[in-house]
Design a protein around this motif. Sequence first.
Motif, PDB file in Angstrom:
ATOM      1  N   ALA A   1      48.697  38.840  45.099  1.00  0.00           N
ATOM      2  CA  ALA A   1      48.114  37.519  44.854  1.00  0.00           C
ATOM      3  C   ALA A   1      48.213  36.618  46.071  1.00  0.00           C
ATOM      4  CB  ALA A   1      48.798  36.856  43.657  1.00  0.00           C
ATOM      5  N   LYS A   2      49.284  36.765  46.858  1.00  0.00           N
ATOM      6  CA  LYS A   2      49.454  35.921  48.045  1.00  0.00           C
ATOM      7  C   LYS A   2      48.446  36.259  49.129  1.00  0.00           C
ATOM      8  CE  LYS A   2      54.325  34.871  47.308  1.00  0.00           C
ATOM      9  NZ  LYS A   2      55.693  34.843  47.887  1.00  0.00           N
ATOM     10  N   TRP A   3      47.861  37.449  49.067  1.00  0.00           N
ATOM     11  CA  TRP A   3      46.855  37.861  50.044  1.00  0.00           C
ATOM     12  C   TRP A   3      45.439  37.764  49.480  1.00  0.00           C
ATOM     13  CZ3 TRP A   3      48.945  38.432  54.682  1.00  0.00           C
ATOM     14  CH2 TRP A   3      50.286  38.777  54.779  1.00  0.00           C
ATOM     15  N   GLY A   4      45.314  37.117  48.317  1.00  0.00           N
ATOM     16  CA  GLY A   4      43.998  36.969  47.705  1.00  0.00           C
ATOM     17  C   GLY A   4      43.483  38.246  47.087  1.00  0.00           C
ATOM     18  N   LEU A   5      44.396  39.151  46.693  1.00  0.00           N
ATOM     19  CA  LEU A   5      44.018  40.455  46.155  1.00  0.00           C
ATOM     20  C   LEU A   5      44.579  40.638  44.748  1.00  0.00           C
ATOM     21  CD1 LEU A   5      44.812  42.559  49.366  1.00  0.00           C
ATOM     22  CD2 LEU A   5      42.558  41.787  48.591  1.00  0.00           C
ATOM     23  N   ILE A   6      44.249  41.767  44.157  1.00  0.00           N
ATOM     24  CA  ILE A   6      44.786  42.145  42.849  1.00  0.00           C
ATOM     25  C   ILE A   6      45.643  43.403  43.024  1.00  0.00           C
ATOM     26  CG2 ILE A   6      42.906  41.135  41.495  1.00  0.00           C
ATOM     27  CD1 ILE A   6      41.704  43.984  41.327  1.00  0.00           C
ATOM     28  N   PRO A   7      46.549  43.686  42.089  1.00  0.00           N
ATOM     29  CA  PRO A   7      47.385  44.885  42.193  1.00  0.00           C
ATOM     30  C   PRO A   7      46.594  46.142  41.855  1.00  0.00           C
ATOM     31  CG  PRO A   7      47.914  43.704  40.185  1.00  0.00           C
ATOM     32  CD  PRO A   7      46.952  42.843  40.943  1.00  0.00           C
ATOM     33  N   ASP A   8      45.796  46.613  42.826  1.00  0.00           N
ATOM     34  CA  ASP A   8      44.855  47.701  42.548  1.00  0.00           C
ATOM     35  C   ASP A   8      45.433  49.088  42.760  1.00  0.00           C
ATOM     36  OD1 ASP A   8      44.989  47.422  45.333  1.00  0.00           O
ATOM     37  OD2 ASP A   8      42.986  48.283  45.589  1.00  0.00           O
ATOM     38  N   MET A   9      46.644  49.228  43.280  1.00  0.00           N
ATOM     39  CA  MET A   9      47.223  50.555  43.507  1.00  0.00           C
ATOM     40  C   MET A   9      47.786  51.105  42.192  1.00  0.00           C
ATOM     41  SD  MET A   9      49.020  49.962  47.237  1.00  0.00           S
ATOM     42  CE  MET A   9      49.767  51.595  47.275  1.00  0.00           C
TER      43      MET A   9
ATOM     44  N   ALA B   1      52.028  39.990  32.450  1.00  0.00           N
ATOM     45  CA  ALA B   1      51.313  40.747  33.479  1.00  0.00           C
ATOM     46  C   ALA B   1      50.317  39.867  34.225  1.00  0.00           C
ATOM     47  CB  ALA B   1      50.608  41.942  32.848  1.00  0.00           C
ATOM     48  N   LYS B   2      49.596  39.050  33.479  1.00  0.00           N
ATOM     49  CA  LYS B   2      48.617  38.147  34.107  1.00  0.00           C
ATOM     50  C   LYS B   2      49.322  37.140  35.018  1.00  0.00           C
ATOM     51  CE  LYS B   2      44.950  38.171  30.589  1.00  0.00           C
ATOM     52  NZ  LYS B   2      44.288  37.366  29.531  1.00  0.00           N
ATOM     53  N   ARG B   3      50.408  36.583  34.543  1.00  0.00           N
ATOM     54  CA  ARG B   3      51.133  35.590  35.350  1.00  0.00           C
ATOM     55  C   ARG B   3      51.593  36.193  36.672  1.00  0.00           C
ATOM     56  NH1 ARG B   3      56.360  31.824  33.653  1.00  0.00           N
ATOM     57  NH2 ARG B   3      57.105  31.479  35.776  1.00  0.00           N
ATOM     58  N   LEU B   4      52.204  37.378  36.617  1.00  0.00           N
ATOM     59  CA  LEU B   4      52.705  37.997  37.841  1.00  0.00           C
ATOM     60  C   LEU B   4      51.567  38.365  38.789  1.00  0.00           C
ATOM     61  CD1 LEU B   4      55.507  40.316  36.398  1.00  0.00           C
ATOM     62  CD2 LEU B   4      55.725  38.022  37.381  1.00  0.00           C
ATOM     63  N   ALA B   5      50.456  38.863  38.229  1.00  0.00           N
ATOM     64  CA  ALA B   5      49.315  39.258  39.059  1.00  0.00           C
ATOM     65  C   ALA B   5      48.594  38.053  39.648  1.00  0.00           C
ATOM     66  CB  ALA B   5      48.336  40.101  38.242  1.00  0.00           C
ATOM     67  N   MET B   6      48.613  36.920  38.946  1.00  0.00           N
ATOM     68  CA  MET B   6      47.905  35.731  39.410  1.00  0.00           C
ATOM     69  C   MET B   6      48.725  34.895  40.383  1.00  0.00           C
ATOM     70  SD  MET B   6      46.228  34.399  35.837  1.00  0.00           S
ATOM     71  CE  MET B   6      45.005  35.345  34.930  1.00  0.00           C
ATOM     72  N   THR B   7      50.041  34.934  40.246  1.00  0.00           N
ATOM     73  CA  THR B   7      50.879  34.028  41.047  1.00  0.00           C
ATOM     74  C   THR B   7      51.582  34.711  42.219  1.00  0.00           C
ATOM     75  OG1 THR B   7      52.865  34.389  39.705  1.00  0.00           O
ATOM     76  CG2 THR B   7      51.345  32.650  38.980  1.00  0.00           C
ATOM     77  N   GLY B   8      51.935  36.000  42.064  1.00  0.00           N
ATOM     78  CA  GLY B   8      52.708  36.668  43.105  1.00  0.00           C
ATOM     79  C   GLY B   8      54.104  36.095  43.250  1.00  0.00           C
ATOM     80  N   GLU B   9      54.593  35.418  42.227  1.00  0.00           N
ATOM     81  CA  GLU B   9      55.911  34.792  42.327  1.00  0.00           C
ATOM     82  C   GLU B   9      57.005  35.843  42.504  1.00  0.00           C
ATOM     83  OE1 GLU B   9      57.395  33.008  38.549  1.00  0.00           O
ATOM     84  OE2 GLU B   9      55.487  33.742  37.725  1.00  0.00           O
ATOM     85  N   GLN B  10      58.083  35.457  43.151  1.00  0.00           N
ATOM     86  CA  GLN B  10      59.170  36.366  43.483  1.00  0.00           C
ATOM     87  C   GLN B  10      60.286  36.232  42.455  1.00  0.00           C
ATOM     88  OE1 GLN B  10      59.941  36.556  47.684  1.00  0.00           O
ATOM     89  NE2 GLN B  10      62.091  37.113  47.372  1.00  0.00           N
ATOM     90  N   LEU B  11      60.774  37.363  41.948  1.00  0.00           N
ATOM     91  CA  LEU B  11      61.808  37.396  40.922  1.00  0.00           C
ATOM     92  C   LEU B  11      62.990  38.220  41.409  1.00  0.00           C
ATOM     93  CD1 LEU B  11      59.432  38.601  38.055  1.00  0.00           C
ATOM     94  CD2 LEU B  11      59.950  36.212  38.581  1.00  0.00           C
ATOM     95  N   ASP B  12      64.191  37.868  40.992  1.00  0.00           N
ATOM     96  CA  ASP B  12      65.310  38.761  41.280  1.00  0.00           C
ATOM     97  C   ASP B  12      65.382  39.822  40.183  1.00  0.00           C
ATOM     98  OD1 ASP B  12      66.680  37.690  39.049  1.00  0.00           O
ATOM     99  OD2 ASP B  12      67.899  36.352  40.277  1.00  0.00           O
ATOM    100  N   GLY B  13      66.239  40.813  40.375  1.00  0.00           N
ATOM    101  CA  GLY B  13      66.300  41.930  39.451  1.00  0.00           C
ATOM    102  C   GLY B  13      66.669  41.532  38.042  1.00  0.00           C
TER     103      GLY B  13
END
Length: 276
Positions: free
Chosen positions: A147-155, A170-182
Amino acid sequence: MNNKAGNLTFTRGTGDLANVVYLKLDRPDKLNGLTLDMLRALVSQSKQISGDRSIRAVIIHGEGQNFSAGLDFGTVMKNPMDIAKAFAPRPWRGTNLFQEGPWCLRRLPVPVIAAVEGYCFGGGVQIAMAADYRFATPDSQWSVLEAKWGLIPDMSGIQSLSQVLPIDVAKRLAMTGEQLDGTRAAELGLVSEVSADPLAAAEDLARLIVSRSPDSVSYAKRLFDETWNKGPRATFFKERLRQARLLGAKNTKIAQKAAAKAKGVGEAVKYNKRGV
């Protein structure tokens, strides 16, 4: 056995882990950033694993203190023609190289366990999500970074994320690219289990898996992957087919005899070959 190709190291375990294979992303100076050669090596090694019936489980992890910081754009973008070839789908697989690199792990007939510490970003997340189980340190760092590169998780990411996460997460993570700890990743379901030593935890799970009938383990993985998004009727049909074959299998009889003789829950059953 210790092979290295495309910055991917393939190692056979020893002792009670002799039926386990370790796949190590081995480019620590670049935070195990992925290259096309690494993706090709993953596909190639997965084919070899599928053809070796003595292998019972796979552990994938990263060299150094990181799993993978994702696709190394600086290296990959140097050869536009190579990118074009890698982006083209293979009709017999339904994936291109970028997708098959992670997804080949899901195709394996044996369980795959990811041991994650440090950075697990972008394509690294997609590889981890293709595993059947994920251990991670509490301070590991996770991000669907595309998301930070203007892309989607296509791999293969959309498919794998949709199988383990609620659609809103899933949508939130794919749209925001936010960083999470384990720890937070585990709360959301991205991580299966938090561990101070994920590799040791992965090995403990692998030991338990290889003590079970390889036939039932293989069929369990296949059934879940084949039916996860199917309705009950289709699931019941495939369940009956697999169970009917298992009832007459040699390894099933071995498991039943061992269970009858076992004096405690902790007694393990050993098998030499994958039967199905």
